[in-house]
Design an enzyme around this catalytic site. Structure first.
Site, PDB file in Angstrom:
ATOM      1  N   ASN A 113       0.808  -1.229   0.000  1.00 41.94           N
ATOM      2  CA  ASN A 113       0.000   0.000   0.000  1.00 41.94           C
ATOM      3  C   ASN A 113       0.840   1.278   0.000  1.00 41.94           C
ATOM      4  OD1 ASN A 113      -2.427   1.817   0.953  1.00 41.94           O
ATOM      5  ND2 ASN A 113      -0.855   2.007   2.544  1.00 41.94           N
TER       6      ASN A 113
ATOM      7  N   TYR B 211       4.318   9.401 -10.824  1.00 41.60           N
ATOM      8  CA  TYR B 211       3.280   8.623 -10.131  1.00 41.60           C
ATOM      9  C   TYR B 211       2.531   7.735 -11.130  1.00 41.60           C
ATOM     10  CZ  TYR B 211      -0.675   7.631  -6.994  1.00 41.60           C
ATOM     11  OH  TYR B 211      -1.623   7.006  -6.212  1.00 41.60           O
TER      12      TYR B 211
ATOM     13  N   LYS C 112       2.758   3.636 -11.047  1.00 36.62           N
ATOM     14  CA  LYS C 112       1.533   2.855 -10.796  1.00 36.62           C
ATOM     15  C   LYS C 112       1.189   1.972 -12.007  1.00 36.62           C
ATOM     16  CE  LYS C 112       0.418   4.066  -6.580  1.00 36.62           C
ATOM     17  NZ  LYS C 112       0.364   3.098  -5.471  1.00 36.62           N
TER      18      LYS C 112
ATOM     19  N   THR D 272      -7.127  11.526   2.300  1.00 36.66           N
ATOM     20  CA  THR D 272      -5.927  11.233   3.100  1.00 36.66           C
ATOM     21  C   THR D 272      -4.918  12.370   2.931  1.00 36.66           C
ATOM     22  OG1 THR D 272      -4.840  10.157   1.247  1.00 36.66           O
ATOM     23  CG2 THR D 272      -6.186   8.738   2.652  1.00 36.66           C
TER      24      THR D 272
HETATM   25  P1  NDP Z   1      -0.785   8.737   2.656  1.00 33.15           P
HETATM   26  O1  NDP Z   1       0.185   9.729   2.154  1.00 33.15           O
HETATM   27  O2  NDP Z   1      -1.895   9.174   3.517  1.00 33.15           O
HETATM   28  O3  NDP Z   1      -0.006   7.537   3.397  1.00 33.15           O
HETATM   29  C1  NDP Z   1       1.100   6.950   2.767  1.00 33.15           C
HETATM   30  C2  NDP Z   1       1.626   5.795   3.600  1.00 33.15           C
HETATM   31  O4  NDP Z   1       2.800   5.297   2.925  1.00 33.15           O
HETATM   32  C3  NDP Z   1       2.032   6.227   4.996  1.00 33.15           C
HETATM   33  O5  NDP Z   1       1.748   5.232   5.926  1.00 33.15           O
HETATM   34  C4  NDP Z   1       3.538   6.397   4.857  1.00 33.15           C
HETATM   35  O6  NDP Z   1       4.197   6.116   6.100  1.00 33.15           O
HETATM   36  C5  NDP Z   1       3.895   5.314   3.836  1.00 33.15           C
HETATM   37  N1  NDP Z   1       5.145   5.678   3.180  1.00 33.15           N
HETATM   38  C6  NDP Z   1       5.377   6.745   2.373  1.00 33.15           C
HETATM   39  N2  NDP Z   1       6.680   6.808   2.080  1.00 33.15           N
HETATM   40  C7  NDP Z   1       7.287   5.785   2.742  1.00 33.15           C
HETATM   41  C8  NDP Z   1       8.625   5.355   2.873  1.00 33.15           C
HETATM   42  N3  NDP Z   1       9.626   6.012   2.272  1.00 33.15           N
HETATM   43  N4  NDP Z   1       8.884   4.266   3.628  1.00 33.15           N
HETATM   44  C9  NDP Z   1       7.887   3.625   4.271  1.00 33.15           C
HETATM   45  N5  NDP Z   1       6.590   3.972   4.181  1.00 33.15           N
HETATM   46  C10 NDP Z   1       6.302   5.062   3.440  1.00 33.15           C
HETATM   47  O7  NDP Z   1      -1.330   8.019   1.320  1.00 33.15           O
HETATM   48  P2  NDP Z   1      -2.710   7.251   1.050  1.00 33.15           P
HETATM   49  O8  NDP Z   1      -3.161   6.529   2.246  1.00 33.15           O
HETATM   50  O9  NDP Z   1      -3.599   8.186   0.358  1.00 33.15           O
HETATM   51  O10 NDP Z   1      -2.207   6.237  -0.073  1.00 33.15           O
HETATM   52  C11 NDP Z   1      -2.097   4.845   0.144  1.00 33.15           C
HETATM   53  C12 NDP Z   1      -1.976   4.163  -1.208  1.00 33.15           C
HETATM   54  O11 NDP Z   1      -3.159   4.414  -1.978  1.00 33.15           O
HETATM   55  C13 NDP Z   1      -0.818   4.659  -2.056  1.00 33.15           C
HETATM   56  O12 NDP Z   1      -0.213   3.596  -2.730  1.00 33.15           O
HETATM   57  C14 NDP Z   1      -1.481   5.590  -3.042  1.00 33.15           C
HETATM   58  O13 NDP Z   1      -0.749   5.720  -4.228  1.00 33.15           O
HETATM   59  C15 NDP Z   1      -2.801   4.893  -3.259  1.00 33.15           C
HETATM   60  N6  NDP Z   1      -3.873   5.729  -3.772  1.00 33.15           N
HETATM   61  C16 NDP Z   1      -4.257   6.841  -3.050  1.00 33.15           C
HETATM   62  C17 NDP Z   1      -5.279   7.630  -3.542  1.00 33.15           C
HETATM   63  C18 NDP Z   1      -5.749   8.846  -2.826  1.00 33.15           C
HETATM   64  O14 NDP Z   1      -6.644   9.542  -3.355  1.00 33.15           O
HETATM   65  N7  NDP Z   1      -5.235   9.155  -1.650  1.00 33.15           N
HETATM   66  C19 NDP Z   1      -5.958   7.307  -4.812  1.00 33.15           C
HETATM   67  C20 NDP Z   1      -5.479   6.121  -5.450  1.00 33.15           C
HETATM   68  C21 NDP Z   1      -4.469   5.363  -4.929  1.00 33.15           C
HETATM   69  P3  NDP Z   1       5.384   7.010   6.731  1.00 33.15           P
HETATM   70  O15 NDP Z   1       5.280   8.393   6.183  1.00 33.15           O
HETATM   71  O16 NDP Z   1       5.138   6.894   8.190  1.00 33.15           O
HETATM   72  O17 NDP Z   1       6.624   6.314   6.304  1.00 33.15           O
END
Ligand code: NDP
Length: 268
Positions: free
Chosen positions: A105, A172, A176, A209
């Protein structure tokens, strides 16, 4: 962040563990909501992110659900290798589990901007977090569970942006789209194997988010659409999306469509 920080919460009775589920990006947003849904006494939940998730740890403690929380940086290939080794050891220690699940994710939408402005650092981070680490963890998952009799399911969180270009989001969209093709390759490769792992790259819809806050504060041609989605209540809550994703993950026909979109399953 090259660290081995690992926290363990919840019941220690390994005899009750029938399933191992790994969720990356579980500190907030969609990943946190999926992790919360997956907490259960019979399932050992292994979460990954750079930052912690106190609410999840408290829920695990209260419900007696086993939780391992591994803090790693998926933008760092060496740290991802260390994580892959830790996950392999954990999976191998539970080879008799009935089901193994990997939810890839974690993701980043940046760098956002014109292609002319792209620089190596931003390109590398997008490729590493969205694609390379997902490939590496999938490799570890498949290798460590190879020959196990339990069912194996791999879910990649994809995006509509994998399938339709958005000006300003090239890294991005490209990463994806690569996740979609990587998932098709998993399914193709596994189809030749006994007890094939199932896999799906699933687009979840537009979610409320932190990633959407980042998007709304950036500069790209179709930004108004994303601002309107927020003001007009058109974003899906991570909890709502997680409920539907976990139900999708449980489906008997999971993996029959290697690339799918939750929005095509309204009401199911
Ligand atoms: P958020 O930005 O809210 O959360 C992202 C998560 O990824 C966090 O838990 C963050 O943890 C983790 N992450 C980011 N970078 C790193 C890193 N370098 N190492 C480890 N963990 C990392 O994103 P969303 O919840 O919105 O997105 C979740 C997924 O859904 C993604 O793959 C996104 O592409 C996809 N998505 C989101 C959409 C949207 O509208 N939001 C639409 C379609 C798909 P931390 O920073 O603590 O490391």
């Amino acid at each position: 962040m090259a660290q081995d920080a690992s926290e363990k919460t919840g019941a220690a009775d390994e005899r009750r563990v029938r399933e191992i589920a790994i969720v990356t990006g579980a500190s907030r947003g969609l990943g946190a909501a999926i992790a919360e849904r997956l907490l259960a006494p019979h399932r050992r939940l292994v979460c990954v992110a750079r930052s912690g998730n106190d609410a999840l740890a408290a829920r695990a403690q209260a419900s007696g659900a086993p939780l391992d929380y591994l803090r790693h940086d998926l933008s760092d290939a060496q740290d991802t290798d260390r994580l892959a080794d830790a996950l392999s050891a954990l999976l191998r220690a539970h080879r008799d589990a009935r089901r193994f699940v990997l939810v890839n994710n974690a993701g980043i939408v940046e760098p956002i901007g014109r292609i002319e402005a792209l620089r190596s650092e931003g390109i590398a981070a997008a490729l590493q977090v969205n694609l390379a680490s997902l490939m590496r963890l999938t490799a570890a998952f498949l290798d460590a569970t190879d020959g196990a009799s339990g069912e194996r399911r791999i879910l990649g969180i994809s995006s509509g942006a994998a399938r339709h270009p958005i000006a300003g989001w090239a890294p991005y969209c490209a990463t994806k789209a690569a996740v979609d093709m990587f998932t098709r390759c998993i399914v193709d490769e596994q189809s030749r194997r006994a007890n094939p792992a199932r896999a799906c790259a699933l687009a979840p819809g537009v979610l409320d988010t932190d990633m959407q806050s980042t998007i709304r504060s950036a500069d790209f041609p179709s930004i108004d659409r994303f601002r309107e989605l927020k003001t007009q209540g058109g974003l899906i809550s991570p909890e709502q999306a997680a409920a539907r994703i976990v139900a999708y993950l449980e489906r008997d026909d999971f993996g029959s469509r290697p690339v799918d979109d939750l929005r095509e399953h309204a009401g199911r």
